[in-house]
Design an enzyme around this catalytic site. Structure first.
Site, PDB file in Angstrom:
ATOM      1  N   SER A 186      14.466  -0.836  -7.469  1.00 33.56           N
ATOM      2  CA  SER A 186      14.671   0.506  -8.091  1.00 33.56           C
ATOM      3  C   SER A 186      14.573   0.616  -9.776  1.00 33.56           C
ATOM      4  CB  SER A 186      15.687   1.092  -7.686  1.00 33.56           C
ATOM      5  OG  SER A 186      17.020   0.560  -7.768  1.00 33.56           O
ATOM      6  N   LYS A 245      17.957  -8.193  -4.964  1.00 31.87           N
ATOM      7  CA  LYS A 245      17.984  -7.167  -4.228  1.00 31.87           C
ATOM      8  C   LYS A 245      17.785  -7.528  -2.878  1.00 31.87           C
ATOM      9  CE  LYS A 245      18.203  -3.588  -7.026  1.00 31.87           C
ATOM     10  NZ  LYS A 245      19.277  -2.396  -7.077  1.00 31.87           N
ATOM     11  N   GLU A 251      11.950  -7.096   2.741  1.00 28.17           N
ATOM     12  CA  GLU A 251      10.382  -6.694   2.829  1.00 28.17           C
ATOM     13  C   GLU A 251       9.825  -8.035   2.627  1.00 28.17           C
ATOM     14  OE1 GLU A 251      11.412  -2.291   0.877  1.00 28.17           O
ATOM     15  OE2 GLU A 251      10.293  -3.680  -0.102  1.00 28.17           O
ATOM     16  N   LYS A 291       0.103 -19.233  -4.256  1.00 24.07           N
ATOM     17  CA  LYS A 291      -0.660 -18.065  -4.528  1.00 24.07           C
ATOM     18  C   LYS A 291      -1.145 -17.618  -5.604  1.00 24.07           C
ATOM     19  CE  LYS A 291       0.538 -15.196  -0.278  1.00 24.07           C
ATOM     20  NZ  LYS A 291      -0.841 -14.513  -0.027  1.00 24.07           N
TER      21      LYS A 291
END
Length: 313
Positions: A186, A245, A251, A291
């Site tokens: 956020s 977080k 997620e 990646k």
């Protein structure tokens, strides 16, 4: 235990659900109230408002072990769940919002103990419930993975009577699907994410962004799971704030699990910070080190152009 034949295409996931069920059954057999009742009877000498918090820890904690274990194990019974879709919906409806509730029960019990005395059984029950919460979090990730599987998607279309619309053009994306899921802290909304989303809108790129998708009073976990399962890719805005977080890490864990299970590229890392901060972030997430990533400092236009190339493949 052999996985039912109609679920053979998701055999690995069903087998994992059964293993998680067995882990919960083992925890159920070890609930400390059974072994340390010499402690439990002492709590009734204290204020009822305090000892009830400890009673709730026991009753709800053990009930969770038994109920979730049964719900997971029942996936293999065709008479209980005729479709994968019905089982996933059952788990999602009953359990997706429960993690915070159980964490609150733990907090209340520890608060009660601080106002009474240290009971060994409370410490042990707290640890047991924390172990069960970890299993529940694994279950929620498993559900997110199953919702990307062909069997689930086919059943969902049939049950929701959308098969005819989809069959007209198999390449048509359903109206409630997204090109990208935006995962971010956020703290990074004002500095980058909101401006980035404005550019995505200008390019007609469909994106899932929490401020747009989660309404007042709606379940964070449910909406996030829906967004992850219905997005082609997840752009992970990695920053110093992201690392600390809990929800953003959940997620990332979920989408990495989906990527691992499907074999498809789902995670698009986007680094926010200077070179030292980026190095520190990659140290925290070794799975992302292999990646290719983009940097916010590359400029939003360059990021959007790269995203358009990915979406066009």
């Amino acid at each position: 235990m052999e996985v039912r034949k109609d679920f053979i295409s998701v055999e690995a996931e069903i087998y994992k659900a059964i293993l998680l069920s067995k882990s919960l059954q083992e925890l159920d057999s070890n609930w400390s109230h059974d072994k340390n009742n010499e402690d439990m009877h002492l709590i009734y000498g204290y204020d009822p408002n305090e000892y009830r918090k400890i009673e709730v820890l026991y009753s709800y904690g053990r009930s969770m072990a038994r109920s979730l274990a049964y719900d997971l194990y029942s996936v293999n019974y065709a008479d209980k769940h005729g479709t994968l879709y019905s089982w996933v919906q059952k788990i999602e409806n009953d359990w997706v919002d429960q993690v915070q509730s159980y964490e609150k029960i733990i907090s209340n019990a520890l608060d009660a103990q601080s106002k009474t005395r240290r009971f060994n059984c409370v410490i042990q029950m707290v640890q047991t419930l924390q172990d069960q919460i970890k299993i529940l979090e694994s279950v929620l990730i498993l559900i997110a993975i199953l919702k990307t599987k062909d069997l689930y998607l086919l059943e969902e279309r049939v049950i929701n009577k959308t098969m005819s619309a989809v069959s007209k053009n198999s390449n048509t994306i359903e109206s409630d699907e997204y090109d990208v899921f935006i995962s971010h802290a956020s703290e990074d909304k004002g500095t980058f994410v909101e401006t980035f989303c404005e550019h995505l809108s200008a390019e007609n790129i469909k994106f899932w962004y929490d401020s747009n998708e989660i309404g007042w009073g709606e379940s964070l976990v449910r909406k996030i799971n829906q967004g992850l399962s219905k997005s082609k890719y997840s752009i992970i805005v990695l920053s110093k704030s992201f690392v600390d977080k809990k929800w953003t890490n959940k997620e990332l864990e979920a989408v990495l699990n989906i990527e691992t299970n499907t074999g498809d590229v789902r995670v698009l890392p986007l680094m926010l910070g200077n070179s030292d901060e980026i190095k520190s972030i990659l140290d925290q997430y070794p799975l992302l080190s292999t990646k290719r990533y983009l940097k916010v400092s590359d400029g939003i236009s360059a990021i959007v152009e790269n995203l358009k190339k990915v979406l066009s493949k």
